[in-house]
Design a protein around this motif. Structure first.
Motif, PDB file in Angstrom:
ATOM      1  N   GLY A 109     -21.241  -2.492 -41.578  1.00 26.56           N
ATOM      2  CA  GLY A 109     -22.075  -1.309 -41.764  1.00 26.56           C
ATOM      3  C   GLY A 109     -22.220  -0.499 -40.493  1.00 26.56           C
ATOM      4  N   VAL A 110     -22.464  -1.171 -39.375  1.00 19.93           N
ATOM      5  CA  VAL A 110     -22.595  -0.470 -38.091  1.00 19.93           C
ATOM      6  C   VAL A 110     -21.283   0.223 -37.729  1.00 19.93           C
ATOM      7  CG1 VAL A 110     -22.891  -0.787 -35.598  1.00 19.93           C
ATOM      8  CG2 VAL A 110     -24.442  -1.929 -37.189  1.00 19.93           C
ATOM      9  N   GLY A 111     -20.183  -0.486 -37.922  1.00 21.42           N
ATOM     10  CA  GLY A 111     -18.880   0.080 -37.591  1.00 21.42           C
ATOM     11  C   GLY A 111     -18.555   1.331 -38.388  1.00 21.42           C
ATOM     12  N   VAL A 112     -18.835   1.286 -39.692  1.00 24.30           N
ATOM     13  CA  VAL A 112     -18.476   2.412 -40.570  1.00 24.30           C
ATOM     14  C   VAL A 112     -19.537   3.513 -40.553  1.00 24.30           C
ATOM     15  CG1 VAL A 112     -18.009   3.099 -42.964  1.00 24.30           C
ATOM     16  CG2 VAL A 112     -17.086   0.945 -42.068  1.00 24.30           C
ATOM     17  N   ALA A 113     -20.816   3.136 -40.720  1.00 28.10           N
ATOM     18  CA  ALA A 113     -21.879   4.133 -40.886  1.00 28.10           C
ATOM     19  C   ALA A 113     -22.366   4.707 -39.569  1.00 28.10           C
ATOM     20  CB  ALA A 113     -23.053   3.509 -41.648  1.00 28.10           C
ATOM     21  N   VAL A 114     -22.387   3.902 -38.523  1.00 30.62           N
ATOM     22  CA  VAL A 114     -22.934   4.363 -37.237  1.00 30.62           C
ATOM     23  C   VAL A 114     -21.836   4.806 -36.281  1.00 30.62           C
ATOM     24  CG1 VAL A 114     -24.341   3.735 -35.238  1.00 30.62           C
ATOM     25  CG2 VAL A 114     -24.935   2.849 -37.509  1.00 30.62           C
ATOM     26  N   LEU A 115     -20.825   3.941 -36.095  1.00 30.66           N
ATOM     27  CA  LEU A 115     -19.752   4.261 -35.147  1.00 30.66           C
ATOM     28  C   LEU A 115     -18.658   5.132 -35.766  1.00 30.66           C
ATOM     29  CD1 LEU A 115     -19.400   0.766 -33.407  1.00 30.66           C
ATOM     30  CD2 LEU A 115     -20.792   2.735 -32.716  1.00 30.66           C
ATOM     31  N   LYS A 116     -18.719   5.336 -37.081  1.00 30.28           N
ATOM     32  CA  LYS A 116     -17.788   6.216 -37.815  1.00 30.28           C
ATOM     33  C   LYS A 116     -16.334   5.731 -37.767  1.00 30.28           C
ATOM     34  CE  LYS A 116     -21.207   9.011 -38.663  1.00 30.28           C
ATOM     35  NZ  LYS A 116     -21.823   9.024 -40.005  1.00 30.28           N
ATOM     36  N   VAL A 117     -16.142   4.426 -37.673  1.00 32.35           N
ATOM     37  CA  VAL A 117     -14.786   3.872 -37.750  1.00 32.35           C
ATOM     38  C   VAL A 117     -14.329   3.949 -39.206  1.00 32.35           C
ATOM     39  CG1 VAL A 117     -13.354   1.820 -37.387  1.00 32.35           C
ATOM     40  CG2 VAL A 117     -15.290   2.276 -35.864  1.00 32.35           C
TER      41      VAL A 117
END
Length: 340
Positions: A109-117
């Protein structure tokens, strides 16, 4: 008649029709397929796929993808089986499994939603890491000798259906009602349908995507409990390919990979189709080795059809808007001519 028209327009109807057609064709070729015991085996065997499809549906609703649930299931299953085998309490083993799912879901979730990976890159990377951890944890060996009383859990049920599958269906219905009848539940569809629009009306897009990944990973971890109970052992490659089956179940069930479209009922029928394929192959005289090949063919076919339908719908909507504008201009000119 109107009811039938409305029914056939619903996207999940495709999965229901496909399932009935599949069973009918196989029954014509090999009538023994329709024996009650075999049908119950197909239903009970769908438990793991259904839970994985439910989790995957949350992510796909938001317009993203999760390619790590197979590895999440595999690691969770290995930890659960080894703890139960070594005499640890069932509650402690389940808590460990939940923690695994929670950690993996938060990282995704952090990778996709926050860091936009990009979700496909992020989750494939996590898939490799988690699969590697499974090998490290098990030492590359099978986890066997799971207590028989735990394996017996998957055999208990009512009218041929295991309690695990009954519980899975009840959970699916509750989640379906949450997604369709509550404000927060509709956030998932809204984010996938129009992310920019969702931001403008105040929907917490990043938080919604984060929650979807956490739910997806938790579903994979919880599915591992049923997996271990049904199979009775865990290999380092357990769960391999389950991400593809979960995606295929959702797509066959009418959930669009572009996000925002579909429901859990369709995903449940799609999961049943996925669970039935291996048994169908056996009754048709083919090796179950063709399972993944057929899953891939089904997935590509449905995605292509979905893309064509979406393109046609977009073009139809564009023509309708153009026709409305043209009619408005003509009407204005006519009124101007009359006034003149």
């Amino acid at each position: 008649m109107n009811f039938m028209k409305q029914l056939t327009k619903r996207r999940e109807f495709t999965s229901i029709f496909f399932l009935l057609a599949l069973y009918l064709i196989v029954a014509i070729i090999n009538p023994t397929f329709m024996k009650l015991d075999n049908i119950m085996l197909c239903l009970n065997g769908a438990s793991v796929f259904t839970i994985c499809a439910i989790g995957m549906a949350f992510v796909i609703y938001t317009g993203e993808i999760d390619a790590s649930i197979g590895a999440t299931l595999g690691l969770s299953a290995a930890v659960l089986a080894s703890m139960i085998r070594d005499g640890k309490s069932f509650g402690l083993a389940v808590l460990a499994v939940i923690c695994i799912g929670l950690c993996i879901g938060i990282i995704n979730g952090v990778g996709v939603a926050v860091l936009k990976v990009p979700s496909i890159i992020m989750t494939i990377g996590i898939n490799s890491i988690v699969r590697g951890l499974s090998y490290v944890y098990t030492g590359g060996a099978w986890v066997e000798n799971v207590p028989s009383d735990f394996k017996a859990v998957s055999q208990k049920g009512v009218a041929g259906l295991s309690w695990l599958y009954v519980g899975t269906i009840v959970a699916m219905i509750v989640i379906h009602l949450y997604l369709t009848k509550t404000k927060n539940g509709r956030y998932f569809h809204a984010v996938g349908d129009n992310e920019e629009g969702a931001i403008h009306i105040g929907i917490p897009v990043a938080a919604t995507k984060m929650i979807s990944y956490v739910i997806c990973a938790l579903c994979a971890s919880l599915a591992s409990i049923i997996f271990v109970s049904r199979i009775g052992f865990v290999t380092p490659t357990s769960g391999n390919g389950y991400e593809m089956k979960a995606i295929a179940a959702c797509v066959i069930g009418g959930i669009s990979l572009s996000g925002g479209i579909g429901n859990m009922i369709g995903a449940a029928f799609g999961a049943l189709i996925m669970a039935s394929i291996s048994r169908v192959l056996v009754f048709l005289g083919f090796s179950s080795n063709y399972d993944n090949t057929i899953t891939g063919i089904l997935l590509i076919t449905i995605v292509v059809i979905d893309a064509i339908m979406q393109r046609r719908n977009t073009e139809k909507a564009r023509r309708e808007r153009l026709a409305a504008k043209t009619a408005s201009v003509v009407e204005t000119k006519m009124e101007g001519g009359i006034m003149g």
